[in-house]
Design a protein around this motif. Structure first.
Motif, PDB file in Angstrom:
ATOM      1  N   THR A  81      34.720  27.728  37.510  1.00 55.50           N
ATOM      2  CA  THR A  81      35.953  27.579  36.742  1.00 55.50           C
ATOM      3  C   THR A  81      35.577  27.388  35.271  1.00 55.50           C
ATOM      4  O   THR A  81      34.442  27.044  34.948  1.00 55.50           O
ATOM      5  CB  THR A  81      36.779  26.364  37.210  1.00 55.50           C
ATOM      6  N   PHE A  82      36.538  27.603  34.392  1.00 53.11           N
ATOM      7  CA  PHE A  82      36.261  27.438  32.963  1.00 53.11           C
ATOM      8  C   PHE A  82      35.884  25.997  32.649  1.00 53.11           C
ATOM      9  O   PHE A  82      34.986  25.737  31.835  1.00 53.11           O
ATOM     10  CB  PHE A  82      37.487  27.859  32.143  1.00 53.11           C
ATOM     11  N   ASP A  83      36.563  25.054  33.292  1.00 52.69           N
ATOM     12  CA  ASP A  83      36.249  23.632  33.067  1.00 52.69           C
ATOM     13  C   ASP A  83      34.818  23.322  33.487  1.00 52.69           C
ATOM     14  O   ASP A  83      34.090  22.611  32.775  1.00 52.69           O
ATOM     15  CB  ASP A  83      37.235  22.759  33.851  1.00 52.69           C
ATOM     16  N   ARG A  84      34.389  23.836  34.621  1.00 48.86           N
ATOM     17  CA  ARG A  84      33.030  23.597  35.079  1.00 48.86           C
ATOM     18  C   ARG A  84      32.005  24.284  34.172  1.00 48.86           C
ATOM     19  O   ARG A  84      30.910  23.765  33.959  1.00 48.86           O
ATOM     20  CB  ARG A  84      32.849  24.070  36.525  1.00 48.86           C
ATOM     21  N   LEU A  86      32.368  24.702  30.928  1.00 43.64           N
ATOM     22  CA  LEU A  86      32.255  23.867  29.732  1.00 43.64           C
ATOM     23  C   LEU A  86      31.354  22.659  30.006  1.00 43.64           C
ATOM     24  O   LEU A  86      30.503  22.305  29.178  1.00 43.64           O
ATOM     25  CB  LEU A  86      33.644  23.403  29.279  1.00 43.64           C
ATOM     26  N   LYS A  87      31.530  22.031  31.159  1.00 48.51           N
ATOM     27  CA  LYS A  87      30.688  20.880  31.501  1.00 48.51           C
ATOM     28  C   LYS A  87      29.232  21.299  31.674  1.00 48.51           C
ATOM     29  O   LYS A  87      28.315  20.574  31.291  1.00 48.51           O
ATOM     30  CB  LYS A  87      31.202  20.226  32.785  1.00 48.51           C
ATOM     31  N   ASN A  90      27.685  21.870  28.357  1.00 44.89           N
ATOM     32  CA  ASN A  90      27.535  20.594  27.657  1.00 44.89           C
ATOM     33  C   ASN A  90      26.555  19.668  28.394  1.00 44.89           C
ATOM     34  O   ASN A  90      26.405  18.520  28.020  1.00 44.89           O
ATOM     35  CB  ASN A  90      28.904  19.907  27.518  1.00 44.89           C
ATOM     36  N   ARG A  93      26.356  17.547  33.924  1.00 47.18           N
ATOM     37  CA  ARG A  93      26.155  18.050  35.279  1.00 47.18           C
ATOM     38  C   ARG A  93      24.858  17.503  35.851  1.00 47.18           C
ATOM     39  O   ARG A  93      24.072  16.876  35.146  1.00 47.18           O
ATOM     40  CB  ARG A  93      26.054  19.579  35.245  1.00 47.18           C
TER      41      ARG A  93
END
Length: 379
Positions: A81-84, A86-87, A90, A93
């Motif tokens: 997903t886009f959220d994952r 980004l994480k 960054n 994770r």
């Protein structure tokens, strides 16, 4: 009347005789103290959580990223997903790169039935069948396979190690988390109890089959079939201890890779860069693989272990170093369990001949511990 003397085992004269006598007395390489119990159980709880994630990802890669030459999303376990993303970018994770580092170390050092099976004609046939199915209709890849016939089979070997290490860590994760539960219930109160729990877990899982299958199209292909007879203890656990606890690989930036410098032994069998030898001080530096593991574990430390770290002079300013020191203590407990489990006879035997066999066995192990941090973790 002449008194008959009773033969008994003489004290060992080995430089690490103290630790030989500890194991013979059914104790551990790590001294039994209340603080050590809290440290070991706490760090193994965090490690168990991390191993759960590592295990799931390694098995996912082996089954769902099989012969994917550009596995951009291999760390997402199929949930992109886009959220994952980004994480991930960054670095918010888990560092699955460390799991791959351990896998590659096992692959490189070899040993055990898994390594031996990967050189058999049966494996070659299994790999070829999977390769043909994976690239069916792809003239470019099948042509490449004919030009370089060892390339894709080597990638299948890597997939086998992804799966084998994932299955090994699955058992160890459950074992460490169960240890934490027992501690919380007051059933684990000493280092010997910790070691016995791990030893019992290794013995219970010893015969678990190590198998690897991959689904390609509408058919399932055996990579490591059950008929190969590969098992948890001798074919994954023992090679893991050898490759990761003892040998390891030289850490970039701490030792010269220049062949003329002679800082790396020519014979990989005498490597001593594993977890039992590593200096905790470089942990946190760039290029040091265990740093990734320490960073992962810091997020899951139980509060009672945090409290111990806060009592130090630097409190949590050097937490990665403290985690590494604690982790080494726990690994000496795991190593004790492995040594006892593989011993030719039970350590509490009263038979003199068996005691002598055990003594020779333990002195052989202690020869490898001379340059380890076994004394440092007990000081």
């Amino acid at each position: 009347m002449t008194m008959l003397s009773v033969d008994k085992l003489e004290p060992s004269k080995h430089p690490l005789a103290e630790y030989i006598h500890r194991i013979e007395a059914c104790l551990a390489l790590l001294e039994d103290t209340p603080v050590h119990v809290v440290e070991v159980v706490g760090i193994l709880k965090s490690y168990g959580i991390i191993l759960d994630a590592y295990s799931r990802n390694l098995i996912y890669i082996s089954e769902h990223q099989f012969l994917n030459l550009f596995p951009f999303f291999k760390y997402f376990n199929g949930k992109v997903t886009f959220d994952r993303l980004l994480k991930h970018w960054n670095h918010d994770r888990i560092n699955f790169e460390y799991a791959e580092y351990c896998m590659k170390s096992m692959l490189w050092h070899g040993g055990g039935g898994l390594d031996a099976y990967l050189d058999t004609p049966e494996f070659a046939q299994n790999a070829e069948a999977a390769i043909q199915a994976r690239w069916k209709g792809n003239l470019f890849m099948l042509g490449l396979h004919k030009l370089f016939p060892n390339f894709l089979p080597e990638q299948v070997r890597v997939m086998a190690y992804y799966s084998g290490l994932g299955q090994f860590w699955r058992v160890m994760s459950d074992m460490f988390l169960e240890l934490s539960d027992l501690y919380d219930r007051g059933e684990i109160q000493s280092i010997p109890q910790v070691v016995q729990h791990i030893q019992d877990g290794l013995v219970a899982a010893a015969g678990n089959p190590i198998v690897h299958q991959v689904k390609l199209g509408d058919r399932v292909y055996d990579i490591l079939p059950k008929s190969a007879g590969l098992t948890f203890l001798m074919d994954t656990a023992v090679p893991y201890v050898e490759a990761i606890f003892f040998r390891g690989t030289p850490f970039p930036g701490t030792i010269s890779y220049n062949a003329q410098a002679y800082q790396i032994p020519f014979d990989q069998s005498i490597f001593n860069y594993g977890a039992l030898y590593a200096d905790p001080l470089p942990i946190g530096g760039a290029g040091i693989p265990p740093t990734l593991l320490m960073q992962d574990m810091r997020h899951y430390l139980p509060e009672y272990l945090h409290e111990i770290y806060r009592q130090g002079k630097r409190q949590e300013d050097d937490i990665l170093v403290q985690i590494c020191q604690t982790f080494q203590k726990s690994m000496f407990c795991v190593t004790t369990a492995a040594i006892r489990g593989l011993a030719p006879h039970p350590m509490d035997t009263t038979d003199l001949a068996q005691q002598r066999e055990n003594r020779a066995y333990l002195e052989g192990w202690m020869n490898r511990f001379v340059s380890s941090r076994v004394v440092a973790v007990n000081s």
